[in-house]
Scaffold this motif. Structure first.
Motif, PDB file in Angstrom:
ATOM      1  N   HIS A 188      -2.419  -7.447  -1.820  1.00  0.00           N
ATOM      2  CA  HIS A 188      -3.453  -6.345  -1.261  1.00  0.00           C
ATOM      3  C   HIS A 188      -4.120  -7.079   0.069  1.00  0.00           C
ATOM      4  CE1 HIS A 188      -7.121  -7.664  -3.086  1.00  0.00           C
ATOM      5  NE2 HIS A 188      -6.372  -7.437  -4.297  1.00  0.00           N
ATOM      6  N   TYR A 189      -4.673  -5.992   0.853  1.00  0.00           N
ATOM      7  CA  TYR A 189      -5.388  -6.418   1.852  1.00  0.00           C
ATOM      8  C   TYR A 189      -6.882  -7.090   1.534  1.00  0.00           C
ATOM      9  CZ  TYR A 189      -2.479  -3.579   5.396  1.00  0.00           C
ATOM     10  OH  TYR A 189      -1.665  -3.262   6.093  1.00  0.00           O
ATOM     11  N   GLY A 190      -7.372  -7.792   2.531  1.00  0.00           N
ATOM     12  CA  GLY A 190      -8.640  -8.201   2.127  1.00  0.00           C
ATOM     13  C   GLY A 190      -9.500  -7.424   2.719  1.00  0.00           C
ATOM     14  N   LEU A 191     -10.947  -7.510   2.284  1.00  0.00           N
ATOM     15  CA  LEU A 191     -12.269  -6.866   2.971  1.00  0.00           C
ATOM     16  C   LEU A 191     -12.904  -7.832   3.673  1.00  0.00           C
ATOM     17  CD1 LEU A 191     -13.165  -3.868   2.591  1.00  0.00           C
ATOM     18  CD2 LEU A 191     -14.783  -4.620   1.234  1.00  0.00           C
ATOM     19  N   TRP A 192     -12.971  -8.027   4.799  1.00  0.00           N
ATOM     20  CA  TRP A 192     -13.301  -8.967   5.712  1.00  0.00           C
ATOM     21  C   TRP A 192     -14.991  -8.884   6.206  1.00  0.00           C
ATOM     22  CZ3 TRP A 192     -10.730 -13.805   5.757  1.00  0.00           C
ATOM     23  CH2 TRP A 192      -9.345 -13.405   5.154  1.00  0.00           C
TER      24      TRP A 192
ATOM     25  N   ILE B  93     -12.190   2.393   5.502  1.00  0.00           N
ATOM     26  CA  ILE B  93     -12.689   0.836   5.460  1.00  0.00           C
ATOM     27  C   ILE B  93     -11.754  -0.032   6.333  1.00  0.00           C
ATOM     28  CG2 ILE B  93     -13.698   0.709   3.038  1.00  0.00           C
ATOM     29  CD1 ILE B  93     -10.974  -0.492   2.039  1.00  0.00           C
ATOM     30  N   THR B  94     -11.098   1.105   7.521  1.00  0.00           N
ATOM     31  CA  THR B  94     -10.033   0.372   8.204  1.00  0.00           C
ATOM     32  C   THR B  94     -10.378  -0.826   8.991  1.00  0.00           C
ATOM     33  OG1 THR B  94      -9.228   2.569   8.757  1.00  0.00           O
ATOM     34  CG2 THR B  94      -8.602   0.994  10.101  1.00  0.00           C
ATOM     35  N   ASP B  95     -11.652  -0.881   9.722  1.00  0.00           N
ATOM     36  CA  ASP B  95     -12.407  -1.832  10.179  1.00  0.00           C
ATOM     37  C   ASP B  95     -12.419  -3.204   9.486  1.00  0.00           C
ATOM     38  OD1 ASP B  95     -12.337  -0.586  12.695  1.00  0.00           O
ATOM     39  OD2 ASP B  95     -14.333   0.144  12.563  1.00  0.00           O
ATOM     40  N   ALA B  96     -12.760  -3.017   8.214  1.00  0.00           N
ATOM     41  CA  ALA B  96     -12.882  -3.845   7.393  1.00  0.00           C
ATOM     42  C   ALA B  96     -11.710  -4.787   6.751  1.00  0.00           C
ATOM     43  CB  ALA B  96     -13.854  -3.749   6.185  1.00  0.00           C
ATOM     44  N   VAL B  97     -10.782  -3.952   6.819  1.00  0.00           N
ATOM     45  CA  VAL B  97      -9.308  -4.544   6.239  1.00  0.00           C
ATOM     46  C   VAL B  97      -8.485  -4.976   7.387  1.00  0.00           C
ATOM     47  CG1 VAL B  97      -9.520  -3.305   4.172  1.00  0.00           C
ATOM     48  CG2 VAL B  97      -8.114  -2.512   6.054  1.00  0.00           C
ATOM     49  N   ALA B  98      -8.743  -4.468   8.575  1.00  0.00           N
ATOM     50  CA  ALA B  98      -7.766  -4.853   9.831  1.00  0.00           C
ATOM     51  C   ALA B  98      -7.527  -6.384  10.028  1.00  0.00           C
ATOM     52  CB  ALA B  98      -8.587  -3.875  10.929  1.00  0.00           C
TER      53      ALA B  98
ATOM     54  N   GLU C  96      -5.984  -4.676  16.274  1.00  0.00           N
ATOM     55  CA  GLU C  96      -6.282  -3.538  17.293  1.00  0.00           C
ATOM     56  C   GLU C  96      -5.107  -2.460  16.948  1.00  0.00           C
ATOM     57  OE1 GLU C  96      -6.335  -2.667  21.900  1.00  0.00           O
ATOM     58  OE2 GLU C  96      -6.341  -4.485  21.338  1.00  0.00           O
ATOM     59  N   ALA C  97      -3.713  -2.862  16.709  1.00  0.00           N
ATOM     60  CA  ALA C  97      -2.677  -1.923  16.619  1.00  0.00           C
ATOM     61  C   ALA C  97      -2.862  -1.174  15.350  1.00  0.00           C
ATOM     62  CB  ALA C  97      -1.296  -2.513  16.746  1.00  0.00           C
ATOM     63  N   PHE C  98      -3.169  -2.016  14.421  1.00  0.00           N
ATOM     64  CA  PHE C  98      -3.486  -1.681  12.965  1.00  0.00           C
ATOM     65  C   PHE C  98      -4.471  -0.297  13.057  1.00  0.00           C
ATOM     66  CE2 PHE C  98      -5.795  -1.207   8.770  1.00  0.00           C
ATOM     67  CZ  PHE C  98      -4.533  -1.277   8.042  1.00  0.00           C
ATOM     68  N   ARG C  99      -5.518  -0.593  13.802  1.00  0.00           N
ATOM     69  CA  ARG C  99      -6.493   0.638  13.771  1.00  0.00           C
ATOM     70  C   ARG C  99      -6.054   1.623  14.594  1.00  0.00           C
ATOM     71  NH1 ARG C  99      -9.637  -4.379  15.140  1.00  0.00           N
ATOM     72  NH2 ARG C  99     -11.058  -4.866  13.567  1.00  0.00           N
ATOM     73  N   ARG C 100      -5.345   1.458  15.516  1.00  0.00           N
ATOM     74  CA  ARG C 100      -4.896   2.827  16.453  1.00  0.00           C
ATOM     75  C   ARG C 100      -4.020   3.378  15.465  1.00  0.00           C
ATOM     76  NH1 ARG C 100      -0.782   2.641  21.457  1.00  0.00           N
ATOM     77  NH2 ARG C 100      -0.728   4.795  21.739  1.00  0.00           N
ATOM     78  N   PHE C 101      -3.049   2.966  14.649  1.00  0.00           N
ATOM     79  CA  PHE C 101      -1.941   3.459  14.153  1.00  0.00           C
ATOM     80  C   PHE C 101      -2.225   3.978  12.670  1.00  0.00           C
ATOM     81  CE2 PHE C 101       0.314   1.767  17.549  1.00  0.00           C
ATOM     82  CZ  PHE C 101       0.525   2.826  18.440  1.00  0.00           C
ATOM     83  N   ASN C 102      -3.406   3.580  12.115  1.00  0.00           N
ATOM     84  CA  ASN C 102      -3.858   3.630  10.832  1.00  0.00           C
ATOM     85  C   ASN C 102      -5.001   4.043  10.501  1.00  0.00           C
ATOM     86  OD1 ASN C 102      -0.968   2.383   9.322  1.00  0.00           O
ATOM     87  ND2 ASN C 102      -1.763   1.064  11.221  1.00  0.00           N
ATOM     88  N   ARG C 103      -5.486   4.558   9.158  1.00  0.00           N
ATOM     89  CA  ARG C 103      -6.639   4.588   8.672  1.00  0.00           C
ATOM     90  C   ARG C 103      -6.603   4.219   7.319  1.00  0.00           C
ATOM     91  NH1 ARG C 103      -9.103   3.840  12.683  1.00  0.00           N
ATOM     92  NH2 ARG C 103     -10.988   4.218  11.466  1.00  0.00           N
ATOM     93  N   TYR C 104      -7.172   3.023   6.852  1.00  0.00           N
ATOM     94  CA  TYR C 104      -7.102   2.706   5.438  1.00  0.00           C
ATOM     95  C   TYR C 104      -8.391   3.359   4.897  1.00  0.00           C
ATOM     96  CZ  TYR C 104      -6.281  -0.304   1.599  1.00  0.00           C
ATOM     97  OH  TYR C 104      -5.929  -0.921   0.414  1.00  0.00           O
ATOM     98  N   MET C 105      -7.961   4.107   3.751  1.00  0.00           N
ATOM     99  CA  MET C 105      -8.960   5.183   3.242  1.00  0.00           C
ATOM    100  C   MET C 105      -8.884   5.010   1.642  1.00  0.00           C
ATOM    101  SD  MET C 105      -9.801   7.229   5.570  1.00  0.00           S
ATOM    102  CE  MET C 105     -10.852   8.375   4.726  1.00  0.00           C
ATOM    103  N   ILE C 106     -10.179   5.116   1.104  1.00  0.00           N
ATOM    104  CA  ILE C 106     -10.267   5.163  -0.588  1.00  0.00           C
ATOM    105  C   ILE C 106     -10.772   6.493  -0.560  1.00  0.00           C
ATOM    106  CG2 ILE C 106     -11.693   4.438  -2.555  1.00  0.00           C
ATOM    107  CD1 ILE C 106     -12.150   1.765  -1.065  1.00  0.00           C
ATOM    108  N   PHE C 107     -10.016   7.120  -1.541  1.00  0.00           N
ATOM    109  CA  PHE C 107     -10.270   8.407  -1.979  1.00  0.00           C
ATOM    110  C   PHE C 107     -10.261   8.666  -3.617  1.00  0.00           C
ATOM    111  CE2 PHE C 107      -7.930   9.370   1.965  1.00  0.00           C
ATOM    112  CZ  PHE C 107      -8.707  10.642   2.331  1.00  0.00           C
ATOM    113  N   LYS C 108     -11.302   9.233  -3.934  1.00  0.00           N
ATOM    114  CA  LYS C 108     -11.541   9.467  -5.242  1.00  0.00           C
ATOM    115  C   LYS C 108     -11.519  11.013  -5.453  1.00  0.00           C
ATOM    116  CE  LYS C 108     -15.108   8.712  -8.950  1.00  0.00           C
ATOM    117  NZ  LYS C 108     -16.307   8.000  -9.449  1.00  0.00           N
ATOM    118  N   LEU C 109     -10.552  11.362  -6.470  1.00  0.00           N
ATOM    119  CA  LEU C 109     -10.287  12.850  -6.516  1.00  0.00           C
ATOM    120  C   LEU C 109     -10.469  13.104  -7.903  1.00  0.00           C
ATOM    121  CD1 LEU C 109      -6.651  12.940  -4.830  1.00  0.00           C
ATOM    122  CD2 LEU C 109      -9.086  12.962  -3.704  1.00  0.00           C
ATOM    123  N   GLY C 110     -10.903  14.423  -8.228  1.00  0.00           N
ATOM    124  CA  GLY C 110     -11.225  15.037  -9.428  1.00  0.00           C
ATOM    125  C   GLY C 110     -10.610  16.618  -9.411  1.00  0.00           C
ATOM    126  N   PRO C 111     -10.632  16.951 -10.537  1.00  0.00           N
ATOM    127  CA  PRO C 111     -10.334  18.612 -10.636  1.00  0.00           C
ATOM    128  C   PRO C 111     -11.146  19.340  -9.942  1.00  0.00           C
ATOM    129  CG  PRO C 111     -11.450  17.941 -12.690  1.00  0.00           C
ATOM    130  CD  PRO C 111     -11.221  16.470 -11.947  1.00  0.00           C
TER     131      PRO C 111
END
Length: 286
Positions: free
Chosen positions: A30-34, A201-206, A269-284
């Motif tokens: 997986h990606y790193g958190l920088w 967390i896009t900026d942190a993993v980009a 820079e290209a990663f940030r433009r075309f992606n959002r790296y998201m964490i989602f916690k979902l419940g009912p």
């Protein structure tokens, strides 16, 4: 008798994991958190560990029965087991399934796609760590709804495409990937799940993309340097080698490979433009 087809994906994974294991001592895919770290190969293990800490911060109170969907080489499952959770892994690759059994021997490994998974659980948590993008939206959340115990949680950490991304034909190959973020949110509205928490967390993993490209550029420098030397000193041998390579790779594929090895357009820079790296916690939904 037909020759058995070479499993290039398994070979690539084997080589890639061997390199990551040599560099970091673990088989994290997986990606790193920088955040707060210099972007260098020497800090990759620390960045990947920081990512795991971030991810685990979204776990409900345990112990949990977890279904790790697309569990990579089993490193995340190993850490979850060490925390006292019960873990089952769904992974479609025979090679990765074997790595999961070696790295996380306490986990139950199911070698199949989520769509074909016949287990019934119930599970307290369905975890997607950079695997959600590979499963059709029409399959992932409905399947989780059937597998989860009442009050169960879905945790997703992955790339989602922004509306700026208009496809490979327009932009060419771009880093990242995944479902369109807007489409995911629309799908979520019609699902039995609500967002309990989310974080971008896009900026942190980009910066992971910059580090990856630096590695390819080092390899590209070596390939180019050797090719130039052979061409200058042994032109006939260079011509023969080029013809031989052409038997296996088309001109377009060779050009794409060299662009990957020597280019710089795959970057944070290209990663940030075309992606959002998201964490989602979902419940009912209530």
């Amino acid at each position: 008798m037909m020759a058995e087809k070479i499993d290039t994906r398994a070979v690539g994974l084997d080589v890639g994991l061997a390199f990551i294991r040599w560099l970091t001592g673990a088989e994290n895919l997986h990606y790193g958190l920088w955040t707060g770290l210099e972007v260098s190969a020497g800090n990759l293990r620390s960045a990947q560990d920081a990512y795991t800490v971030k991810l685990f911060g979204y776990l409900p109170a345990g112990p949990l029965r977890i279904l790790d969907i697309g569990g990579g080489a089993g490193e995340t499952a190993k850490k979850l087991l060490a925390l006292g959770h019960s873990v089952e892994i769904v992974v479609p690759s025979a090679f990765l399934a074997e790595r999961c059994r070696r790295n996380a021997p306490g986990a139950v490994v199911h070698e199949c796609m989520l769509e074909d998974f016949a287990g019934t659980g119930p599970y307290d948590l369905c975890l997607f760590s950079e695997s959600f993008q590979y499963i059709p939206l029409a399959e992932s959340l409905p399947k989780c709804a059937r597998l989860l115990a009442p009050g169960g949680t879905v945790l997703i950490a992955d790339c989602f495409r922004t509306e700026a991304y208009q496809g490979r034909q327009k932009h060419g190959p771009q880093p990242g990937g995944g479902h369109g973020l807007a489409r995911f949110r629309t799908t979520l509205e019609g699902s039995p799940f609500a967002v309990l928490a989310e974080e971008d967390i896009t900026d942190a993993v980009a910066p992971s993309i910059d580090l990856e490209q630096q590695l390819f550029n080092v390899i590209g420098h070596g390939v180019t340097r050797v090719s130039d030397e052979i061409r200058d000193k042994r032109p006939t041998a260079h011509w023969t080698l080029a013809r031989f390579i052409g038997m296996f790779l088309s001109k377009t594929r060779r050009a794409n490979l060299m662009r990957r090895l020597t280019g710089t357009d795959r970057n944070a820079e290209a990663f940030r433009r075309f992606n959002r790296y998201m964490i989602f916690k979902l419940g009912p939904k209530a």
